[in-house]
Design an enzyme around this catalytic site. Structure first.
Site, PDB file in Angstrom:
ATOM      1  N   GLU A   1      -4.089  -8.830  -0.172  1.00  0.00           N
ATOM      2  CA  GLU A   1      -4.570  -8.428   1.168  1.00  0.00           C
ATOM      3  C   GLU A   1      -6.109  -8.434   1.060  1.00  0.00           C
ATOM      4  O   GLU A   1      -6.696  -7.330   1.166  1.00  0.00           O
ATOM      5  CB  GLU A   1      -3.896  -7.126   1.596  1.00  0.00           C
ATOM      6  CG  GLU A   1      -4.452  -6.970   3.324  1.00  0.00           C
ATOM      7  CD  GLU A   1      -3.606  -5.904   3.463  1.00  0.00           C
ATOM      8  OE1 GLU A   1      -4.211  -5.066   4.293  1.00  0.00           O
ATOM      9  OE2 GLU A   1      -2.339  -5.725   3.721  1.00  0.00           O
TER      10      GLU A   1
ATOM     11  N   GLU B   1       0.883  -1.244  -0.150  1.00  0.00           N
ATOM     12  CA  GLU B   1       0.317   0.130   0.164  1.00  0.00           C
ATOM     13  C   GLU B   1       0.797   1.217  -0.045  1.00  0.00           C
ATOM     14  O   GLU B   1       0.381   2.097   0.965  1.00  0.00           O
ATOM     15  CB  GLU B   1      -0.958   0.125   1.123  1.00  0.00           C
ATOM     16  CG  GLU B   1      -1.870  -1.177   1.165  1.00  0.00           C
ATOM     17  CD  GLU B   1      -3.099  -1.182   2.313  1.00  0.00           C
ATOM     18  OE1 GLU B   1      -2.799  -0.175   3.035  1.00  0.00           O
ATOM     19  OE2 GLU B   1      -3.855  -2.038   2.161  1.00  0.00           O
TER      20      GLU B   1
END
Length: 827
Positions: A515, A436
């Site tokens: 994820e 991220e």
């Protein structure tokens, strides 16, 4: 005489195990890799002169590493780590260790290797400064040779500075929390990480193995030598070897490439994690001057834009979990057996893959994954430089004192260390350079990505590179997502709903869910209408489907989440796996998370964790664990929820959910059938059952036969304690542990699912209490001590052996309950 012979054989066997595992020297192997974990002195606080040999540390605590001072607390609402760091204390601490060397070592090269120190470590030997390493998750080494004393005592000093927090988005721990090694070699030796083993090809029942060996000569003169590489079976049978003769000048190093063919290779896979052994030797004349042993797995894998992931010619899905590196009640301090038990629990769930979220893992984890059969996404960083593209763009990173402060200077060095250390592990199938990363939203982030990818490929070009991406629409625009070898989709920013569209837009892209999903459960807590937040693909927020028109169970604490699959971020576990399973182009998914972990608590003090895991911090499975087991395993199973203790709810319809991999499931209440439901085209089945105390039983049926059963019963009042040890015999020596599961039962031996009794523990014999826990997110009890309250009927005690063999007895007692004992032996 027989008893004496048995003792001798046990000692010989113990030495053989240590020699193999830790690389200790024997008479004919000059390299020594000595475990350096024992007998350190420690004190929290800053001591400017503690680097000096003459510093007096007599009043300091004596301990063994791995060690994490943060886990001992105190956990306080005012600690700077805040909710993201589990309210744990940080600060500054010092470690010192004295040791002596034999005079014969004066001609050796001697290094010290640290598996991980959190963070900003500085190291001295005999008052001489060796260097600093900011990144708390990276391994590193120093050459001690020029500064050593071979006539007396040597002092190694380590300063650890974790005073500026938060430095990450989760609990980090503080201290020397991984293993430490002292490595002795001769001046002509194989370089650190100098053996690089790859499988060039597998065809016609033959595997061609390429071995690259880096050799250094720190002798005063040039040296003639022979490099010998040998490949052995797991039973230590020599299969093949290759020899090269060379001359190396003083103060030079060289790389030698050799190829060895292995016929009829045993292929490494999660089902059969077969490991060969490579012995790399340097010979001068007939004298062995260095030897390194490397485990090797032979396997072939690929990622496809159309067909996902293929291993050894078989198309499979990655059935993965994300895990942070903390070990629950032990904090960051690595313990090999605790980690092994965690992997055993995941293996039984059907998990075949691990993502090391979001930092370099311990070498211990990778060794276990090689041995036990887990594929690994090895991840480097959680942040680079940029902040999220909302408002003014400033270089502030995700955590105020996080890795963004060190990225420019250290990223390439740390990434190089990671790749070179880990590249021989057959378990690793993906390198991840980030998670991220806000930089992905900007064109300059794509430039940084390509530089990091070039560093990876310089040291290993056999595995693809990925990155977990949120806000995928921005990463698509910047070119970041398409620059990756395999594009990682995290759930954030709606990415989970972009699979099909992006597959059409980028037909050459290879997909993996890095994820997804994020779901919450608290073991033993239920709400029929509970939800955290869900994201509508068309925008806005939506509730997940309810299990009843009105809330059946009433309110639960805000710190807890429903154990039905209805407390989610954006997508349920069932819907996420359905997409991963049914889209042929999806390689698999890594759910968030396998285990509950310390930190990242979203509900504030006193919660030290959030309920992301399908397994709690103690290692007790939650209901979602059995959902994955139903999807990821073939051994017939059935699981039902919730528990069946609902006094005051008589006649109220309770949603009873079954997970199973059978053809159908039949449910019974007190022997009366409530009907059969087919599992075809569904991932769960639900009955609305008017509550009545008694026995609820599910039977899994295949081809008309019952092949699996699950029974839960209404319990009476708490009456007694049950203790269950995960092993009866453990290793003496001060490192091995035994996990004792504590259950609260009624007078008839039935589990009491809402029991909260406080339990006191007493240990006798050759063990001490290492940690206690119960999995309760909002518990303010210490992980250190001899008591713990049960949470929803259960708690855990971890015992650690002393260095002496003998019997171990644990006694558990509680006011108003019949106590219990359990015995274990250490050998």
């Amino acid at each position: 005489m027989k008893k004496l012979l048995l003792i001798v054989l046990l000692l010989v066997n113990a030495f053989a195990v240590v020699s193999c595992a830790e690389g200790n020297a024997s008479e004919d192997v000059p390299r020594e890799k000595i475990n350096f974990d024992e007998d350190w002195k420690f004190s929290k606080g800053d001591f400017p002169t503690a680097s000096k040999s003459e510093f007096d540390d007599a009043s300091w605590e004596q301990l063994d590493v791995p060690h994490d001072w943060s886990i001992k607390g105190p956990f306080l609402k005012t600690n700077p780590a805040g909710n993201v760091g589990a309210y744990a204390p940080g600060g500054i601490g010092w470690y010192r260790k004295s040791f002596t060397l034999d005079k014969s070592d004066a001609n050796s090269k001697i290094d010290i290797e640290f598996g991980g120190v959190y963070m900003n470590s500085e190291v001295w030997i005999n008052g001489n400064y060796l260097g600093k390493r900011p990144f708390g998750y990276i391994s590193f080494n120093y050459d001690l040779t020029p500064f050593l004393n071979f006539e007396g005592e040597n002092i190694i000093s380590v300063r650890v500075d974790n005073s500026k927090e938060p430095s990450a988005r989760w609990f980090t721990g503080s201290g020397i929390y991984r293993h430490v090694w002292l490595v002795k070699t001769q001046k002509l030796h194989i370089d650190r990480y100098g053996v690089y083993v790859t499988t060039k090809s597998i065809k016609n029942n033959q595997a061609v193995i390429e071995l690259k060996t880096a050799i250094k000569n720190e002798e005063a003169d040039s040296k003639d030598y022979r490099l010998v590489n040998e490949i052995y079976t797991s039973d230590n049978v020599l299969l093949s070897s290759e020899e090269t003769t060379a001359t190396l000048a003083s103060s030079k190093e060289e790389n030698i490439v050799q190829n060895i063919t292995v016929g009829n290779p045993e292929l490494w896979s999660p089902e059969s994690p077969y490991l060969y052994k490579v012995k790399t030797k340097i010979m001068v004349g007939n004298t062995l001057v260095d030897q390194v042993e490397t485990n090797m797995g032979i396997r072939d894998f690929s990622f496809s834009a159309d067909n996902g992931f293929t291993l050894n010619g078989k198309n499979i899905k990655l059935k993965g979990v994300n895990n942070h590196s903390d070990l629950g009640a032990l904090g960051a301090a690595i313990n090999d057996r605790v980690l092994e038990r965690r992997l055993e629990i995941l293996k039984a769930m059907g998990c075949n893959a691990i993502r090391t979220a979001h930092n370099p893992p311990s070498a211990t984890l990778l060794d276990l994954c090689d041995k036990m059969g887990f594929m690994v996404m090895d991840e480097a960083f959680d942040e680079w430089i940029e902040s999220w593209p909302f408002g003014n763009k400033v270089k502030e990173g995700k955590a105020k004192y996080g890795y963004h402060l060190y990225f420019d200077e250290w990223a390439e060095k740390d990434l190089t260390e990671l790749i070179k250390r880990d590249r021989n592990h057959p378990s690793i199938i993906l390198w991840s350079v980030g998670n991220e990363i806000p930089d992905a939203c900007f064109e300059e982030g794509t430039v940084r990505l390509k530089r990091l990818m070039s560093v990876v490929r310089e040291h290993d070009n056999t595995r693809p590179i990925t990155c977990g991406i949120t806000h995928m629409h921005l990463a698509n625009e910047s070119g970041f997502a398409s620059a990756l070898d395999v594009t990682g989709y995290n759930g954030g920013g709606g990415s989970v709903f972009m699979y099909e569209k992006d597959h059409e837009t980028y037909p050459e892209r290879k997909f993996v869910a890095t994820e997804v999903p994020h779901t919450f459960q608290t073991r033993g807590e239920y709400q029929s209408q509970s939800w955290y937040r869900g994201a509508n693909p068309l925008g806005g927020i939506m509730k997940v489907p309810n299990l009843s028109e009105e809330e059946v169970f009433g309110d639960i604490s805000k710190y807890y989440s429903s154990s039905y699959d209805n407390s989610i971020v954006r997508i349920s576990a069932r819907d996420s796996w359905k997409m991963t399973r049914d889209f042929s182009f999806m390689s698999g998914e890594f759910r968030w998370t396998g285990f509950d972990y310390l930190g990242e608590s979203m509900f504030g003090w006193p919660a030290k964790l959030f309920n992301f895991g399908v397994i709690d911090m103690c290692g007790f499975p939650k209901d979602a664990y059995y959902f994955y087991q139903s999807q990821w395993t073939e051994e017939p199973m059935v699981h039902i929820l919730p528990h069946w203790n609902w006094k005051g709810k008589e006649g109220v319809k309770i949603p009873v959910v079954a997970y199973s991999n059978c053809d159908s499931v039949e449910l019974f209440l007190n022997g009366e059938s409530l009907g059969v439901q087919s599992m075809k085209d569904t991932m769960d089945v639900v009955w609305q059952v008017p509550y009545k105390a008694g026995i609820l039983e599910a039977k899994g049926i295949n081809n008309g036969k019952v092949v699996a059963e699950k029974k839960i019963e209404t319990a009476g009042d708490a009456n007694k304690i049950e203790l269950l040890a995960d092993r009866d015999v453990i290793d003496a020596g001060g490192k091995d542990v035994v996990h004792i599961e504590v259950n609260i039962l009624d007078a008839e031996g039935r589990f009491v699912p809402k029991a909260l009794n406080n339990i006191t523990f007493k240990v006798e014999g050759e063990a001490t209490i290492l940690a206690v826990d119960n999995g309760d997110p909002k518990s303010e009890e210490s992980f250190v001590g001899n008591e713990r309250s049960a949470f929803n009927g259960k708690c855990l005690v971890i015992l650690k052996t002393t260095k002496k063999a003998g019997d171990i007895k644990l006694t558990a007692s509680s006011d108003g309950l019949v106590g219990a004992t359990v015995q274990v032996s250490s050998k």
